[in-house]
Design a protein around this motif. Structure first.
Motif, short mmCIF file in Angstrom:
data_model
loop_
_atom_site.label_atom_id
_atom_site.label_comp_id
_atom_site.label_asym_id
_atom_site.label_seq_id
_atom_site.Cartn_x
_atom_site.Cartn_y
_atom_site.Cartn_z
N ASP A 145 0.82 -1.22 0.00
CA ASP A 145 0.00 0.00 0.00
C ASP A 145 0.85 1.27 0.00
OD1 ASP A 145 -2.24 -1.49 -0.05
OD2 ASP A 145 -2.77 -1.22 2.07
N GLU A 146 2.02 1.17 0.58
CA GLU A 146 2.93 2.31 0.65
C GLU A 146 3.55 2.60 -0.72
OE1 GLU A 146 3.91 5.42 2.66
OE2 GLU A 146 2.93 3.78 3.75
N GLY A 147 3.34 1.68 -1.68
CA GLY A 147 3.79 1.93 -3.05
C GLY A 147 5.05 1.16 -3.43
N TYR A 148 5.57 0.35 -2.53
CA TYR A 148 6.75 -0.45 -2.90
C TYR A 148 6.31 -1.54 -3.88
CZ TYR A 148 9.23 1.74 0.96
OH TYR A 148 9.81 2.64 1.79
N ASN A 149 7.15 -1.75 -4.89
CA ASN A 149 6.76 -2.65 -5.97
C ASN A 149 7.19 -4.10 -5.70
OD1 ASN A 149 5.69 -3.46 -8.37
ND2 ASN A 149 7.48 -2.89 -9.58
#
Ligand SMILES: [Zn+2]
Ligand SMILES: [Zn+2]
Length: 282
Positions: A145-149
């Motif tokens: 959710d924090e955007g780490y892929n």
């Protein structure tokens, strides 16, 4: 008589996606007539599950899935109660303690993710999404959710899995202590999902004073199931069946080990009778 039973279901009281009432209602819809609620180290979903069970006419067995350690490896134990009155205040307090330990553990993992992998997530956000207890899937979800892929699998494999740098174990309760604690409450005690247990001789574990083993499990191959049924015969244990349904967190997580359907595997009438006879003899 009951015909179709799923004895391993999770709700929002631990790391499931559906509320206890929703799990009960969906189980009924899935054609089950007897289920057990087995959240991780908590019984907080039991009351509302029992209430809903009465309402939609499905038998609900109060239970839980206790996290224990054997030779430093994680072993899950399923405990089933005849009725909630068997769950003592002392045990409730013990679970509360486990819960506060989990909070500390969650904070430590968040700290370690930053320290070792430069991954920055906020513990408060995890709590917001968790409803009940904080488990590693919640942490993995927060990282995504924090955007780490990363995928769920990547995160478990590289960052928070049992052999990873950011991993912190749960409160240490040995498998034997866990079994004894549940037996002191007259619970029926079952070794959960033997198929997921790695690096431990399964027969060594089965010789512990379990009443049964979860021989039928959603991840099993037919060979696995047959093998565990043989073990149950050999060591005179009853067998149970569980989907370990958590509610799939998203489409993306479909391949996760916990993305099964309610009642995907089940115990039939004969198996249920044996289970209930044993439970009622406790
Ligand atoms: Zn488990
Ligand atoms: Zn489970």
């Amino acid at each position: 008589m009951y015909k179709k039973g799923d004895f391993h279901l999770h709700t929002t009281a631990s790391d499931g996606k559906l509320s206890p009432a929703e799990i009960v209602t969906n189980s009924k819809k899935a054609g089950l007539d007897i289920i057990a609620i087995t959240d991780h180290d908590t019984i907080s979903g039991i009351d509302s599950a029992l209430y809903q069970g009465e309402k939609v006419n499905i038998k609900v067995i109060p239970g839980l899935e206790l996290s224990t350690l054997y030779n430093n490896k994680s072993v899950h134990i399923l405990g089933y109660f005849k009725d909630p009155s068997f769950i003592s205040l002392k045990f409730k307090n013990f679970l509360k303690e486990m819960d506060s330990y989990r909070v500390e553990r969650g904070k430590k993992i968040v700290h370690n993710l930053n320290k070792f992998f430069n991954i920055n997530i906020s513990y408060e956000n995890i709590v917001k999404n968790a409803h009940g207890i904080i488990t590693r899937p919640h942490i993995a979800r927060a990282i995504i959710d924090e955007g780490y892929n990363y995928s769920f699998q990547d995160i478990f494999k590289n960052f928070i899995g049992e052999s990873c740098a950011a991993y912190v174990p749960n409160k240490k309760l040995s498998t034997l202590e866990g079994i004894k604690m549940l037996q002191s409450l007259n619970a029926l005690v079952v070794l959960a999902h033997p198929v997921l247990i790695k690096d431990i001789d399964i027969e060594e574990l089965i010789r512990f004073p379990f009443h049964g083993i979860e021989a039928i499990y959603a991840n099993n191959s037919t060979e696995d199931t047959n093998k565990f049924i043989e073990y149950a015969k050999k060591y005179n244990k009853i067998i149970t069946a569980g989907s370990d349904f958590h509610g799939s967190i998203s489409q993306k997580d479909k391949n996760l080990k916990h993305s099964h359907a309610i009642g995907e595997v089940f115990l039939d009438e004969d198996g249920i009778n044996i289970f209930l006879d044993k439970l009622n003899s406790m």
